[in-house]
Design a protein around this motif. Structure first.
Motif, PDB file in Angstrom:
ATOM      1  N   GLN A  75       6.945  -2.185  -8.734  1.00  0.00           N
ATOM      2  CA  GLN A  75       7.465  -0.789  -8.028  1.00  0.00           C
ATOM      3  C   GLN A  75       6.716  -0.674  -6.529  1.00  0.00           C
ATOM      4  O   GLN A  75       7.283  -0.503  -5.827  1.00  0.00           O
ATOM      5  N   ALA A  76       5.536  -0.875  -6.389  1.00  0.00           N
ATOM      6  CA  ALA A  76       4.958  -0.794  -5.187  1.00  0.00           C
ATOM      7  C   ALA A  76       5.644  -1.767  -4.185  1.00  0.00           C
ATOM      8  O   ALA A  76       5.794  -1.763  -2.991  1.00  0.00           O
ATOM      9  N   LEU A  92       0.579   2.390  -6.153  1.00  0.00           N
ATOM     10  CA  LEU A  92      -0.759   1.521  -6.286  1.00  0.00           C
ATOM     11  C   LEU A  92      -1.948   2.314  -6.896  1.00  0.00           C
ATOM     12  O   LEU A  92      -2.826   1.879  -7.603  1.00  0.00           O
ATOM     13  N   GLU A  93      -1.886   3.702  -6.568  1.00  0.00           N
ATOM     14  CA  GLU A  93      -2.918   4.566  -7.149  1.00  0.00           C
ATOM     15  C   GLU A  93      -2.940   4.670  -8.682  1.00  0.00           C
ATOM     16  O   GLU A  93      -3.734   4.378  -9.311  1.00  0.00           O
ATOM     17  N   ALA A  98      -4.736   2.902 -13.923  1.00  0.00           N
ATOM     18  CA  ALA A  98      -4.154   2.066 -15.248  1.00  0.00           C
ATOM     19  C   ALA A  98      -5.268   0.823 -15.338  1.00  0.00           C
ATOM     20  O   ALA A  98      -5.645   0.543 -16.619  1.00  0.00           O
ATOM     21  N   GLN A  99      -5.695   0.128 -14.356  1.00  0.00           N
ATOM     22  CA  GLN A  99      -6.547  -0.900 -14.424  1.00  0.00           C
ATOM     23  C   GLN A  99      -7.837  -0.296 -14.799  1.00  0.00           C
ATOM     24  O   GLN A  99      -8.685  -0.988 -15.793  1.00  0.00           O
ATOM     25  N   SER A 218      -8.235   7.321  -8.699  1.00  0.00           N
ATOM     26  CA  SER A 218      -8.063   6.214  -8.107  1.00  0.00           C
ATOM     27  C   SER A 218      -8.992   6.094  -6.818  1.00  0.00           C
ATOM     28  O   SER A 218      -9.417   6.770  -6.136  1.00  0.00           O
ATOM     29  N   SER A 219      -9.553   4.721  -6.767  1.00  0.00           N
ATOM     30  CA  SER A 219     -10.287   4.485  -5.438  1.00  0.00           C
ATOM     31  C   SER A 219      -9.625   4.218  -4.318  1.00  0.00           C
ATOM     32  O   SER A 219      -8.786   3.119  -4.100  1.00  0.00           O
ATOM     33  N   GLN A 220      -9.752   5.111  -3.300  1.00  0.00           N
ATOM     34  CA  GLN A 220      -8.721   5.101  -2.037  1.00  0.00           C
ATOM     35  C   GLN A 220      -9.019   3.676  -1.377  1.00  0.00           C
ATOM     36  O   GLN A 220      -7.820   3.325  -0.947  1.00  0.00           O
TER      37      GLN A 220
END
Lengths: 281, 92
Positions: A75-76, A92-93, A98-99, A218-220
């Motif tokens: 999707q990204a 992506l965030e 999810a990861q 999430s890590s920006q």
């Protein structure tokens, strides 16, 4: 050994002797104690089954999170190809979250596996002790006078009782850990079901709570890096300049559509209201 | 002396080994009082390892009650502190 070990020993002993105080007659004590042991063994089996169920649940969740990662990645890419960078960033965030959750699940599954193994081991030990008790019980019944039997019985029953109490404690700890994991797994499910985009167009510029939550989770910098990487990939694939132009016009288009629609709806609403108000006054 | 490591096995310890276990318990108690998780992990692991290495394992078919029961190896410092003051691992 008064500190760490003293209390635990005392409490287990108290529990075991409470168990034994229930019956006065030696034969009755033996049978009662044996019956309790068998019940306790069945409980352990149930405890192991619970841990296995919890583990399976986590593994299923792992699978669906893995699928979500793939989906969000696609999707990204799609969003970026269509020039919707904001949307790509959101995807992506979510992928990043999810990861991270996937890694957490991995640790939990490993931990539950260790619990399962430990409990199975405890079950085997308890089974062996109960079997030994069963044999001893017959010997005591046949060979000892009532007074002697009482002593022998309490010796044997205390030993098995201690094993029972210990398995009980191990089980309680396993259940507590499983409960904690279940609560966390539920939270992940919620995030996950709300977090994948079923319909790309459904997500406009409006940020909901989950988006804000995801952004903080999430890590920006990781997201930025990945976005830059994706841009590079897609840029190389479709010709740099063209892709950039496409991205810009796409972003502009998405922006005007997003702002335009609610505005026209609002004006339509006002237009409808106006005549109604007019007729009333 | 018979020592049980909760969740594991029972071990027979000689008098000399029992004395050594008593010594090994001192830094464990100190780390619990200081609420130092890392130090507790290290000192308690050392105590348990000593029992496992030097004790003679009681057979599964032997029925013996323990003189001392040691908490499980995955106990946290907070749980250990509860052993001193609160309800402990096993409520009464």
């Amino acid at each position: 050994m008064a500190g760490l070990t003293g209390r635990m020993s005392t409490v287990v002993k108290a529990k075991v002797s409470k168990l034994l105080d229930r019956a006065e007659d030696p034969a009755e004590t033996l049978d009662y104690s044996y019956q309790k042991q068998v019940e306790s063994l069945q409980n352990v089996k149930k405890g192991i089954a619970d841990v296995v169920t919890a583990k399976k649940r986590l593994q299923m969740q792992e699978t669906s999170l893995q699928q979500a990662v793939v989906k969000l990645d696609t999707q990204a890419r799609q969003a970026l190809s269509a020039g919707q960078e904001d949307l790509a960033r959101q995807a992506l965030e979510r992928k990043n979250v999810a990861q991270t959750e996937l890694q957490g699940l991995d640790t939990q599954v490993t931990e539950l596996e260790a619990q399962q193994e430990k409990l199975s081991d405890s079950e085997q030990k308890l089974r062996a002790k109960i079997e030994a008790f069963r044999t001893k019980k017959e010997v005591i019944k046949a060979q000892y006078s009532a007074a002697e039997a009482q002593v022998r019985i309490s010796e044997a029953a205390t030993g098995v009782g201690e094993q029972m109490a210990d398995v009980g404690l191990a089980m309680q700890r396993a259940v507590d850990k499983t409960e904690n994991m279940r609560a966390r797994a539920d939270a992940v499910s919620e995030l996950e079901s709300a977090g994948t985009f079923d319909d790309l167009t459904a997500l406009g510029s409006g940020e909901d709570d989950i988006d804000r939550q995801l952004k903080s989770l999430s890590s920006q910098s990781e997201v930025d890096d990945e976005l830059a990487k994706l841009k590079g990939e897609i840029g190389v694939g479709g010709g740099g300049e063209q892709a950039q132009i496409g991205a810009q016009s796409g972003a502009r288009g998405a922006g005007s559509a997003g702002e335009g629609e609610p505005a026209s709806e609002a004006s339509a609403g006002e237009a409808q209201k106006a005549p109604a108000n007019g007729s009333e006054s | 002396m018979i020592v049980r490591i909760s969740g594991e096995d029972q071990y027979r310890l000689s008098d000399a080994d029992s004395a050594r276990v008593n010594e090994l318990e001192q830094p464990v108690v100190a780390s619990v009082e200081a609420c130092d998780e890392a130090d507790f992990r290290a000192t308690y692991a050392e105590l348990l390892d000593y029992v496992r290495a030097n004790g003679e394992r009681v057979g599964d078919d032997e029925i013996e009650s323990s003189d001392v029961i040691l908490p499980p190896d995955d106990i946290t410092v907070a749980e250990a502190a509860g052993e001193f003051t609160g309800e402990g691992l096993i409520p009464d």
